[in-house]
Each structure stands twice: as structure tokens, then as C-alpha cells.
Design an enzyme around this catalytic site. Sequence first.
Site, PDB file in Angstrom:
ATOM      1  N   ASP A 214      -2.493  32.752 -33.010  1.00 55.08           N
ATOM      2  CA  ASP A 214      -2.750  34.083 -33.744  1.00 55.08           C
ATOM      3  C   ASP A 214      -2.197  34.363 -34.942  1.00 55.08           C
ATOM      4  O   ASP A 214      -0.717  34.222 -35.114  1.00 55.08           O
ATOM      5  CB  ASP A 214      -2.428  35.128 -32.771  1.00 55.08           C
ATOM      6  CG  ASP A 214      -2.673  36.450 -33.214  1.00 55.08           C
ATOM      7  OD1 ASP A 214      -3.964  36.783 -33.383  1.00 55.08           O
ATOM      8  OD2 ASP A 214      -1.789  37.400 -33.613  1.00 55.08           O
TER       9      ASP A 214
ATOM     10  N   GLU B 206      -5.826  30.423 -36.331  1.00 50.95           N
ATOM     11  CA  GLU B 206      -6.426  31.781 -36.629  1.00 50.95           C
ATOM     12  C   GLU B 206      -6.122  32.093 -37.993  1.00 50.95           C
ATOM     13  O   GLU B 206      -5.159  32.698 -38.130  1.00 50.95           O
ATOM     14  CB  GLU B 206      -6.260  32.793 -35.577  1.00 50.95           C
ATOM     15  CG  GLU B 206      -7.229  33.920 -35.939  1.00 50.95           C
ATOM     16  CD  GLU B 206      -6.530  35.386 -36.107  1.00 50.95           C
ATOM     17  OE1 GLU B 206      -7.273  36.308 -36.412  1.00 50.95           O
ATOM     18  OE2 GLU B 206      -5.314  35.366 -36.033  1.00 50.95           O
TER      19      GLU B 206
END
Length: 576
Positions: free
Chosen positions: A245, A287
Amino acid sequence: MSHKAINTIRSVFNELYPAPGSQDVLEELIATLEKARTDLPFEDQPEGWYKDAVVYSLYVDLFNGTFEGLKDKLDGLAELGVNCLWLLPILDSPMRDAGFDIRDYRNIRPDLLGMSDTTPVEEKQKAFREFLVHAHERGLRVIFDIAMNHTSESHPWFVESRKGPDNPFRDYYIWNKDTNRYKETRLIFKGMCPSNWEKDGEWYFFHRFFEFQPDLNYANPKVLLEICRILVFWLGQGLDGFRADAIPYIWKEDGTNCENLPQAHKIIKIFRAVLDYVRPNTLLLAEACQPPHEVVKYFGNGDECHAGYHFPLMPMIFKTLALSDATPVQHILHPSVTPGIAPENQWFMFLRLHDELTLEMVSPEDRAIIHGHYCKNPGWDFRVGEGISARLSELLDRDPGKIGLAYSIMLSLPGTPIIYYGDEYAKLNDEAYYESFRKETGKDDTRYLARGPLDWEKIALELKDTSSLTYKVNSLMHALLKARNSSGAFGRGSMQWAGVQYSPAGEAAIPVLAYFRSYGDDVVLVVNNLSGNPLEVTSVDSRAVNGINMPDGSAVSTPLVLEPYGFRWIKLSTNN
Ligand code: GLC
């Protein structure tokens, strides 16, 4: 110990942390890895497995209550054609950012397991391991999110850190006496969080996202060690991969915009080497919502992430659909815009996810076009014009034709597709879910419109009604995924644009998006009619004439007549 991955870790670590005092941390990291590798009860993962994946992204609670509820649905997911689950955050969290605010990286939220707050952590871990075995036995791999840029403010490291400058955990986070550092750092949650600094007593701490998500300080090697330990822990539980992330932001440097810095890439090289050493081919998925030339850097030289979200492409699919023009997709995929990637790397493709349709990285003109076309309700806006929060069915006017076309494109262009839970049932925006979150937290986070629980009873009823949107979208998804899974060309093949002639001829726009996907002898021609009018393809590759339509195997009849927003996937005949 000489091993390529260990050598990488040593050299990259020493570049990042030249101070002599850091050596102890390095040795501790290596000892952790050696032990983890020796203890690991699993074999290596097969090389490149993620290229054949069809990913389904879900919140365990919103999907079907608990892990038990999810287990009940696994056969249905496998039947749909899914072979990899991406679990949206499942770790202990105050849940102020849907679990991307982690309080304990080894502890699963008890409600997801039907357990109580007093259940020992090990019991929860055991139940999760059993879930993994269950999923693996059904041919489903499982990956999940590790927020590695920040923690929750309730994480014990931060609870300690904020106690004062002398606390041993102080340097796990970034503190300053004023807000003058990292001035060029843009705001990510524009409209919801006005600063990257939050006042805490006489000090400020730095955060890229919400003020309750303090950023970790990777300039402190102990932070790197801690996060590596967490990765190793989950490898030992049998997890198949990690969604990394927010990785562009993990390193900060004054005088820069604090994104995509060389040191961030070095940290990722270390994460990758950790996986390569302990359990090779465990997926590291980037990401990185960045322009194309920056996103591709997260693949490194085969030494960073295996795969990355195709953030540059996603909004261009929406633009192509909005304008009924192939040009935006063709342009973004041109090698001068999105450079080619190595064979072991893979794009992860999506139409919608748990976040907004982001327009952060598109040009102001494209932002105006896409926002203007799709933000049909001002209440769907996210970060002041830079995004739109809505379910796919809402964006595409609840029109099964447009939804089908969008999936035809996403599922057939190069990469591994992700299906967002509920979209296979044409789930609509969930106003009630959004409202209840807004009331509870005071945050106007419109992304919650596109979350919300599935109503299985309603879905069952709608699936019985062949005229319902749910039924139409669901049958289409089954057919498309069946077609996709019957050929290696989609996940592994090359792509060439196909020149087709059609009538009526477009004016300025090109209303046909056509391409070949080829893998060995397996060649598929995909033709998408982007317009709301019927279209006749007047000349098509001669091998298509004797080809078959996917997935039903019916003969191709020429000339090809495509209904409005219609498409064909044609398996070409090799006997011409
Ligand atoms: C990622 C997640 C998003 C979250 C953010 C902060 O971008 O996808 O949902 O809010 O990280 O953790």
C-alpha cells in the site's frame, strides 16, 4: 551466508544506512530471515503464478460477515472463474480508514473470525491459517494489504513515540517543531485533511493520509526491520502475496515532493529480497498511483515488485468509453507513454476498486472530461475534483451493454484482472453505508459509497429474474471469465493492435478498439464497439473468418455485426 537475496539486502541496506550503529540491525534482520527460511513449512510458489490469476477483492465482513461466511462462498467464486482473493484490510484497527490504519500487524480483527476481543491472538492466527488451507485446497490463492507507509495512531509504537523526544520509539515516526519540513509534499486527501502535519503538544508529526495515520520513519533502520519481520511472519502463515500500500511515499527528503525517491525503491528492493529469500515467488504488488514512467520503475530490474496496478490505464478506459473513441487507450498503452515491462512482471488491471476512480495523475483536460462525464451526482466527488466515488454500475448508467463493454476491454488487455466484490452482481452505490460512516466519524469520505455489505437474499432473487441488471451482468461476467480462463493469451500473451475496417466510418473518433492477444498458437482477436450504434466490421483478419466465438464455440459469421457497445472475442483458426 552467501545467497543472492542476502547479498542484495546487505549492499542495499548499507547504502541506506551507512552509520556504523546500523550494522546490528542488519545482522538482526539477516538472522530473522535465516530462521524464517529454515522454519518455513511451505514449498516455493510456482514462478509467475500471478500471471494466470483472476483476482477478487473483498472486505471479509461486507462480503459475507466472517471468514466462515467467505468459506461458504468460495466454490461460487471459483465457479465464477476467480483463483485469487485479495482481502482488504483484516488486521486489528480502529477502522477509521477501512482498516488501512493498522494497530497490530499480527492480530486479525476478531469479528471477522466470529471470535471475541478476549480470544488469544494465536487462536485467531490458527483460524486464519485454516482458512488459507481451505482456500488453497480449492485452488484459490490469498493476498492481503500491508499498509507499510503508516500505522494507526493507536499502534503501540506511536503511543510510545508521542510520549516525548526521549522515548525509544520516538524515531519510528517523523516529528518536527514546526511544519516547515517537506514543504513540497502535495496533499493526498484534499478536502478531507488539510495538512501533512498534525500538532501534538509542542510538536508536529508527519502524515501523508489522515491525521490518525502517522507516517513511519524509514530513515530509522529499526522501522525497516520491524516491517520485514511482519512480512516474514505472514509468509510463515502461508499467505501468497502482499499488496504494498502507498509505496511511493515511504521515503521523505527535504527539497523533493517526497514521492518515488530512490531510497523508496531501495526499501522495496529489500522487501523483495526478503520474499525471494524466505519464499520465492510470493507476490509483491505495487500500489503506486503515479504517471506511467514512474509506475514502471516499481518493477525495478526484476528486483522490486512483481506486479503493479495499471493506474495510468484505468481512467483512460473510462475516457475511451465516454468519448466512444479508441484513442485514449491506444495512446496510454503506446510504448512511448507506458514503457514495456519485463516478461516476469505483470500489470494488474481494474475498473473499480475500494477507492475512488482516481484522476490524480491525469492531465487537467482529461480530468475535466472524465469528471464531467462520470460524476453524475456532486455527492460522488472525492478530493475536490480529483476523483469520483461510485460503483461501476452507477458510473456506467446501470446499462448492461456499457458494463459488458468495459469488462470486455479490462479482461482482455494485457494483465491480471481484479474484480471488486459486488460488481459481478452490478451492486449500486450504498448511500446508507456512507451516511452511517459519515455520522460516526465526521469524515466526508465518499469512497464509502462504493463499499457496503452484500445482500445475498436480494442477490438470489435478482438472479432468478433474467430481465434484472444483476442477472445480466452476472451471466456476462461468467461468460467473459470462462473465455478468459480458456486461453493463456490473456494473462501471458503479447498484444498487437488490429487494423479493422468498419461502417459507418467514425468522424473524428475511432469507435472500434481491436487487438490480437497471442500466446504460442493461441491467438484471440478482440473487437470492441465503443459506440452506442450498431457497427459492421467490413474487413477483418482472414483467420477470424474460420475462427470461433468465445466462449460458446459458435462459428463466426461475417461480416461481423456488432450491436451497440457490443464486442466479440474470436479464437482464430490456425488452419488458414
Ligand atoms: C491506499 C488505500 C486507501 C487508503 C490509503 C491510506 O491508497 O487503497 O484505501 O486510504 O492507502 O492507507
